[in-house]
Design a protein around this motif. Structure first.
Motif, PDB file in Angstrom:
ATOM      1  N   MET A  74     -19.779  27.400  31.553  1.00 34.44           N
ATOM      2  CA  MET A  74     -21.058  26.864  32.032  1.00 34.44           C
ATOM      3  C   MET A  74     -22.132  26.909  30.953  1.00 34.44           C
ATOM      4  O   MET A  74     -23.221  26.370  31.133  1.00 34.44           O
ATOM      5  N   GLU A  75     -21.851  27.626  29.830  1.00 38.85           N
ATOM      6  CA  GLU A  75     -22.775  27.745  28.708  1.00 38.85           C
ATOM      7  C   GLU A  75     -24.107  28.388  29.126  1.00 38.85           C
ATOM      8  O   GLU A  75     -25.185  27.905  28.809  1.00 38.85           O
ATOM      9  N   ARG A  76     -23.997  29.517  29.814  1.00 39.29           N
ATOM     10  CA  ARG A  76     -25.184  30.261  30.238  1.00 39.29           C
ATOM     11  C   ARG A  76     -25.431  31.448  29.308  1.00 39.29           C
ATOM     12  O   ARG A  76     -24.556  31.881  28.570  1.00 39.29           O
ATOM     13  N   ASN A  77     -26.640  31.992  29.376  1.00 38.34           N
ATOM     14  CA  ASN A  77     -27.024  33.141  28.566  1.00 38.34           C
ATOM     15  C   ASN A  77     -26.230  34.371  29.001  1.00 38.34           C
ATOM     16  O   ASN A  77     -26.285  34.769  30.165  1.00 38.34           O
ATOM     17  N   MET A  78     -25.493  34.968  28.063  1.00 36.23           N
ATOM     18  CA  MET A  78     -24.627  36.105  28.407  1.00 36.23           C
ATOM     19  C   MET A  78     -24.779  37.213  27.371  1.00 36.23           C
ATOM     20  O   MET A  78     -24.757  36.959  26.168  1.00 36.23           O
ATOM     21  N   CYS A  79     -24.920  38.447  27.843  1.00 34.30           N
ATOM     22  CA  CYS A  79     -25.042  39.620  26.981  1.00 34.30           C
ATOM     23  C   CYS A  79     -24.027  40.664  27.432  1.00 34.30           C
ATOM     24  O   CYS A  79     -23.605  40.687  28.584  1.00 34.30           O
ATOM     25  N   ALA A  80     -23.659  41.535  26.516  1.00 37.89           N
ATOM     26  CA  ALA A  80     -22.682  42.581  26.816  1.00 37.89           C
ATOM     27  C   ALA A  80     -23.343  43.947  26.833  1.00 37.89           C
ATOM     28  O   ALA A  80     -24.220  44.241  26.019  1.00 37.89           O
ATOM     29  N   ALA A 129     -12.716  37.427  22.059  1.00 28.30           N
ATOM     30  CA  ALA A 129     -13.023  36.185  21.367  1.00 28.30           C
ATOM     31  C   ALA A 129     -14.308  35.556  21.891  1.00 28.30           C
ATOM     32  O   ALA A 129     -15.124  35.032  21.131  1.00 28.30           O
ATOM     33  N   ILE A 130     -14.517  35.617  23.196  1.00 25.49           N
ATOM     34  CA  ILE A 130     -15.715  35.029  23.799  1.00 25.49           C
ATOM     35  C   ILE A 130     -16.954  35.875  23.514  1.00 25.49           C
ATOM     36  O   ILE A 130     -18.022  35.358  23.193  1.00 25.49           O
ATOM     37  N   LEU A 131     -16.811  37.188  23.596  1.00 29.94           N
ATOM     38  CA  LEU A 131     -17.976  38.071  23.506  1.00 29.94           C
ATOM     39  C   LEU A 131     -18.367  38.456  22.090  1.00 29.94           C
ATOM     40  O   LEU A 131     -19.473  38.968  21.877  1.00 29.94           O
ATOM     41  N   GLN A 132     -17.494  38.233  21.104  1.00 27.73           N
ATOM     42  CA  GLN A 132     -17.744  38.787  19.779  1.00 27.73           C
ATOM     43  C   GLN A 132     -19.047  38.316  19.138  1.00 27.73           C
ATOM     44  O   GLN A 132     -19.655  39.056  18.353  1.00 27.73           O
TER      45      GLN A 132
END
Length: 365
Positions: free
Chosen positions: A274-280, A298-301
């Protein structure tokens, strides 16, 4: 190399290769000039650079590619046996239902026969339909064909057919959006609500998620998380997808259980799509890198991240709040203390940075 989904697939393959060099072989076909990072080059098993050849015909490029990679692939798969063939005793009577099977499937799921039968239903002459069979065009490939490919690769000489097929394909793809299984495509157009946060976590981390929800709720955010786990991945995403589509910000809690959790992985993939703002949010002093799934890493790096220790919860949450809403207006009469600025700059990193430097993972605010 600019496509988000393709890059995520490449990152996943590279991560698998780093963990076990024998787990996957990557062959690169350079169709156009592109800048490749050294990280990719180190894990390439074979390469075909088509930019070195002066060819305009797609068939010639396919011939060069097959000639270059063919021997390597044949050697690698020499022990693979061919699939069993029929005994010849099966009934050869035509199945009338097969001719209309494409009507019950989404275009992207069509096999070669479905494409042939669909073209027949649209009145495309058989000598043109045969070109699709000969080149193994299934629904996925059909959706990518333009007028140039139809003319030069499939050698269709009718301008009317070349112009008409892409139009019919687009019409069919629009119809597929109304299918039940296309729920995610419809959700992608949902307008996100401001000041909303969705927490992604493994069910074992419910206590951490509850505390984060309480903190942000007191700050005026609307905070939610998955409501039902469901009996399958599809059911899990169908149940929670509509809620996720309305949220503007996503926090991914990575703990020992979260790093390998199918719930965390499936929701993270959906948010990335969805290309939303994401933080870990990385739980402190836990060996997370060895537990994390290659696809999740791979997604979060390249996503911003901060660590969280329940012993210093409020201090750590100030950093995490800045991750979620860095642009929140600060009153003109407020002067940020140097200690606070230092805290933000020192404790906000990318996920990959935490794994490359173990000391970051153990630092305290």
């Amino acid at each position: 190399m600019d496509n988000r989904q393709c890059l995520n697939e490449m990152k996943t393959l590279l991560e698998r290769s780093r963990q076990n060099s024998k787990s996957v072989r990557i062959y690169l076909i350079l169709y156009e000039s592109a800048e490749l990072s050294s990280a990719i080059g180190e894990h390439i098993s074979g390469k075909v650079d088509l930019t070195n050849y002066e060819m305009e015909n797609v068939s010639e490029k396919v011939f060069v590619t097959a000639g270059t990679l063919g021997p390597q692939l044949e050697k690698r798969f020499a022990k693979v046996t061919s699939s069993e063939k029929g005994t010849g005793t099966e009934s050869q009577e035509p199945d009338s239902s097969a001719a209309t099977a494409f009507k019950k499937k989404a275009l992207l799921h069509w096999d070669v026969d479905d494409v042939y039968n669909w073209l027949q239903s649209k009145g495309v002459p058989d000598f043109h339909r045969d070109a699709f069979i000969e080149r193994g065009i299934n629904g996925f490939l059909l959706a990518s064909l333009g007028e140039n490919e139809l003319s030069n690769h499939l050698l269709i000489d009718s301008k009317h057919v070349v112009r008409k097929i892409p139009e019919l394909v687009q019409d069919r793809l629009k119809q597929d959006l109304n299918r039940d299984e296309a729920w995610h495509c419809r959700l992608s157009n949902t307008k996100e609500k401001p000041s909303t946060i969705y927490i992604i976590f493994d069910p074992k981390d419910i206590a951490v998620a509850f505390n984060i929800q309480k903190y942000f709720s007191e700050k005026g955010f609307t905070v939610t998380y998955h409501q039902k786990l469901g009996a399958s991945r599809e059911e899990f995403l169908i149940e929670n997808g509509p809620i996720m589509a309305q949220c503007a910000n996503f926090l991914v809690i990575i703990s020992q259980s979260g790093a390998a959790s199918p719930f965390v992985y499936n929701e993270t993939v959906f948010v990335e799509w969805m290309e939303r703002n994401m933080c870990a949010v990385l739980m402190k002093n836990e060996n997370l890198e060895s537990k994390m799934r290659p696809g999740l890493k791979a997604i979060l790096q390249d996503k911003p991240a901060a660590t969280l220790d329940m012993a210093t919860f409020n201090e750590d949450m100030e950093v995490i709040e800045y991750l979620v809403a860095p642009a929140r207006p600060i009153p003109s009469n407020v002067v940020l203390q140097q200690e606070y600025v230092y805290m933000l700059t020192e404790n906000i990193k990318f996920v990959a940075d935490f794994f490359e430097n173990p000391n970051i993972r153990k630092c305290s605010v």
